[in-house]
Design an enzyme around this catalytic site. Sequence first.
Site, PDB file in Angstrom:
ATOM      1  N   ARG A 277       2.617 -10.488  -1.979  1.00  0.00           N
ATOM      2  CA  ARG A 277       3.125  -9.113  -1.821  1.00  0.00           C
ATOM      3  C   ARG A 277       4.305  -8.828  -2.753  1.00  0.00           C
ATOM      4  O   ARG A 277       5.246  -8.129  -2.377  1.00  0.00           O
ATOM      5  CB  ARG A 277       3.530  -8.809  -0.373  1.00  0.00           C
ATOM      6  CG  ARG A 277       2.448  -8.838   0.631  1.00  0.00           C
ATOM      7  CD  ARG A 277       1.324  -7.838   0.357  1.00  0.00           C
ATOM      8  NE  ARG A 277       0.158  -8.250   1.079  1.00  0.00           N
ATOM      9  CZ  ARG A 277      -0.736  -9.121   0.595  1.00  0.00           C
ATOM     10  NH1 ARG A 277      -0.650  -9.572  -0.637  1.00  0.00           N
ATOM     11  NH2 ARG A 277      -1.750  -9.494   1.304  1.00  0.00           N
TER      12      ARG A 277
ATOM     13  N   SER B 297       0.454  -3.039   7.389  1.00  0.00           N
ATOM     14  CA  SER B 297       1.420  -4.016   7.914  1.00  0.00           C
ATOM     15  C   SER B 297       2.831  -3.554   7.585  1.00  0.00           C
ATOM     16  O   SER B 297       3.140  -3.298   6.424  1.00  0.00           O
ATOM     17  CB  SER B 297       1.197  -5.381   7.273  1.00  0.00           C
ATOM     18  OG  SER B 297      -0.132  -5.783   7.483  1.00  0.00           O
TER      19      SER B 297
ATOM     20  N   GLU C 209       7.544  -4.499   4.550  1.00  0.00           N
ATOM     21  CA  GLU C 209       6.659  -4.475   3.377  1.00  0.00           C
ATOM     22  C   GLU C 209       6.732  -3.127   2.648  1.00  0.00           C
ATOM     23  O   GLU C 209       6.846  -3.099   1.423  1.00  0.00           O
ATOM     24  CB  GLU C 209       5.225  -4.788   3.830  1.00  0.00           C
ATOM     25  CG  GLU C 209       4.250  -4.868   2.679  1.00  0.00           C
ATOM     26  CD  GLU C 209       2.816  -5.100   3.144  1.00  0.00           C
ATOM     27  OE1 GLU C 209       2.539  -6.113   3.778  1.00  0.00           O
ATOM     28  OE2 GLU C 209       1.982  -4.232   2.837  1.00  0.00           O
TER      29      GLU C 209
HETATM   30  C1  FAD Z   1      -3.827   1.828   7.039  1.00  0.00           C
HETATM   31  C2  FAD Z   1      -3.210   1.014   5.920  1.00  0.00           C
HETATM   32  C3  FAD Z   1      -3.697  -0.256   5.623  1.00  0.00           C
HETATM   33  C4  FAD Z   1      -3.138  -1.011   4.583  1.00  0.00           C
HETATM   34  N1  FAD Z   1      -3.656  -2.253   4.322  1.00  0.00           N
HETATM   35  C5  FAD Z   1      -3.148  -2.996   3.317  1.00  0.00           C
HETATM   36  C6  FAD Z   1      -3.692  -4.292   3.024  1.00  0.00           C
HETATM   37  O1  FAD Z   1      -4.636  -4.747   3.655  1.00  0.00           O
HETATM   38  N2  FAD Z   1      -3.128  -5.009   2.023  1.00  0.00           N
HETATM   39  C7  FAD Z   1      -2.093  -4.536   1.283  1.00  0.00           C
HETATM   40  O2  FAD Z   1      -1.633  -5.244   0.377  1.00  0.00           O
HETATM   41  N3  FAD Z   1      -1.564  -3.310   1.528  1.00  0.00           N
HETATM   42  C8  FAD Z   1      -2.064  -2.538   2.518  1.00  0.00           C
HETATM   43  N4  FAD Z   1      -1.530  -1.307   2.793  1.00  0.00           N
HETATM   44  C9  FAD Z   1      -0.382  -0.826   2.024  1.00  0.00           C
HETATM   45  C10 FAD Z   1      -0.752   0.101   0.844  1.00  0.00           C
HETATM   46  O3  FAD Z   1      -1.991   0.719   1.034  1.00  0.00           O
HETATM   47  C11 FAD Z   1      -0.762  -0.618  -0.487  1.00  0.00           C
HETATM   48  O4  FAD Z   1       0.490  -1.192  -0.738  1.00  0.00           O
HETATM   49  C12 FAD Z   1      -1.127   0.324  -1.645  1.00  0.00           C
HETATM   50  O5  FAD Z   1      -1.315  -0.410  -2.839  1.00  0.00           O
HETATM   51  C13 FAD Z   1      -0.078   1.393  -1.897  1.00  0.00           C
HETATM   52  O6  FAD Z   1      -0.618   2.303  -2.824  1.00  0.00           O
HETATM   53  P1  FAD Z   1      -0.086   3.784  -2.941  1.00  0.00           P
HETATM   54  O7  FAD Z   1      -0.728   4.383  -4.142  1.00  0.00           O
HETATM   55  O8  FAD Z   1      -0.273   4.498  -1.675  1.00  0.00           O
HETATM   56  O9  FAD Z   1       1.452   3.528  -3.222  1.00  0.00           O
HETATM   57  P2  FAD Z   1       2.698   4.445  -2.766  1.00  0.00           P
HETATM   58  O10 FAD Z   1       2.885   4.303  -1.300  1.00  0.00           O
HETATM   59  O11 FAD Z   1       2.531   5.817  -3.308  1.00  0.00           O
HETATM   60  O12 FAD Z   1       3.868   3.701  -3.505  1.00  0.00           O
HETATM   61  C14 FAD Z   1       4.261   2.394  -3.125  1.00  0.00           C
HETATM   62  C15 FAD Z   1       5.291   1.875  -4.141  1.00  0.00           C
HETATM   63  O13 FAD Z   1       4.661   1.704  -5.407  1.00  0.00           O
HETATM   64  C16 FAD Z   1       5.286   2.553  -6.394  1.00  0.00           C
HETATM   65  N5  FAD Z   1       4.206   3.057  -7.247  1.00  0.00           N
HETATM   66  C17 FAD Z   1       3.072   3.696  -6.853  1.00  0.00           C
HETATM   67  N6  FAD Z   1       2.313   3.952  -7.941  1.00  0.00           N
HETATM   68  C18 FAD Z   1       2.986   3.471  -9.016  1.00  0.00           C
HETATM   69  C19 FAD Z   1       2.720   3.442 -10.422  1.00  0.00           C
HETATM   70  N7  FAD Z   1       1.600   3.947 -10.953  1.00  0.00           N
HETATM   71  N8  FAD Z   1       3.658   2.864 -11.230  1.00  0.00           N
HETATM   72  C20 FAD Z   1       4.797   2.341 -10.726  1.00  0.00           C
HETATM   73  N9  FAD Z   1       5.098   2.352  -9.419  1.00  0.00           N
HETATM   74  C21 FAD Z   1       4.198   2.908  -8.577  1.00  0.00           C
HETATM   75  C22 FAD Z   1       5.984   3.645  -5.596  1.00  0.00           C
HETATM   76  O14 FAD Z   1       7.077   4.187  -6.304  1.00  0.00           O
HETATM   77  C23 FAD Z   1       6.438   2.863  -4.377  1.00  0.00           C
HETATM   78  O15 FAD Z   1       7.594   2.119  -4.679  1.00  0.00           O
HETATM   79  C24 FAD Z   1      -2.062  -0.505   3.834  1.00  0.00           C
HETATM   80  C25 FAD Z   1      -1.573   0.783   4.127  1.00  0.00           C
HETATM   81  C26 FAD Z   1      -2.140   1.536   5.161  1.00  0.00           C
HETATM   82  C27 FAD Z   1      -1.623   2.913   5.450  1.00  0.00           C
END
Ligand code: FAD
Length: 354
Positions: free
Chosen positions: A163, A242, A346
Amino acid sequence: MQELHDAPLAPLTTFRLGGPATRLVTATTDDEVIAAVREADATGTPLLIIGGGSNLVIGDKGFDGTALRIATRGLEFSGPSRTTLELAAGEVWTDAVARTVAAGLAGIECLAGIPGSAGATPIQNVGAYGQEVSSTITEVIAYDRRSGETVTVPNADCAFSYRHSRFKQDPERYVVLRVRFQLEDAGGLSAPLKYAETARALGVEAGDRVPAAAAREAVLKLRAGKGMVLDPEDHDTWSAGSFFTNPILTAAEYAAFLARAQDRLGPQTAPPAFPAGEGLVKTSAAWLIDKAGFTKGYGTGPARISTKHTLALTNRGAATTEDLLALAREVVAGVHAAFGVTLVNEPVTVGVSL
Ligand SMILES: Cc1cc2nc3c(=O)[nH]c(=O)nc-3n(C[C@H](O)[C@H](O)[C@H](O)COP(=O)(O)OP(=O)(O)OC[C@H]3O[C@@H](n4cnc5c(N)ncnc54)[C@H](O)[C@@H]3O)c2cc1C
């Protein structure tokens, strides 16, 4: 490039929490992303990158600066056997996984159902059900805010770990534009299943391969049962998945934790323990939370623990970020008091901390 002022950010997050941004820009091409970042940096304006908002906890006061929503699109297979995949940062991750499975390729099928954008996957090296993107990412193409250049970061330089990555370590530096993966053509079969629960659900042994589509479907079903697939009707999924990472302990820390756990729960108690390299031991945050008394559905307020998974803190509909953080702090304090282990959040916090 779309631009809004005093724009609500809560609808852009899976928690549906957080106040407005002074300015919200939506970029649909790499050039627009870079232009928006350059403008913010040139004017000294704080910048918040938003993908799918599924790993973000934004404070109730919102964000005083430019929130940049990455909505770029692009999915391309290439290479002699079309096993190289390039995704634009704004691609919806779980849809991209479905496309790779439909193309008969293996490597990310067990990461189905993870919400959010492709560009965020390298940030925390997303992982689930025995796969992590660090195993298939070959390169990350990013805009480097320090040099003002677009750079290609090979996997070996991404500092991927559980992570974590160099992008998470240095959040003010890189904006991910594209991610390249090397997938495997195994004749429509999945990669060898590493996770016992997935293998069990498919009636095979860990290490076996199954049709990639079957692996994807099994994972989606397991995830849905735990409230880990987004469903707007289901408040158990108004979360960031998580909320805490699994603690990684030194051998001495683990021994102290084990003694505390056996003292509290009986001498037969054997908390989960997985080797995490260099003598380190990874234990389970879900186990700690549950055994400290925070069981599924815990809470009486508008923020509660999911009724399907102890590790997910959720907004039942009317919560504020402060409600969520109060619950998170209660869980951290309770686990620490019970077992002497400090849980770490996380999701990324914006304008607030635990
Ligand atoms: C129901 C649910 C289940 C999940 N299950 C998992 C799982 O099984 N495993 C897991 O690892 N995670 C899980 N997650 C967490 C999450 O989905 C992941 O971390 C996902 O990759 C976040 O993507 P996002 O585009 O929504 O990021 P955001 O929430 O929009 O951003 C997260 C972080 O990344 C940065 N960021 C986003 N895009 C970029 C970019 N292009 N360049 C630079 N920085 C950027 C943002 O500034 C922020 O700091 C889960 C979340 C939910 C709601």
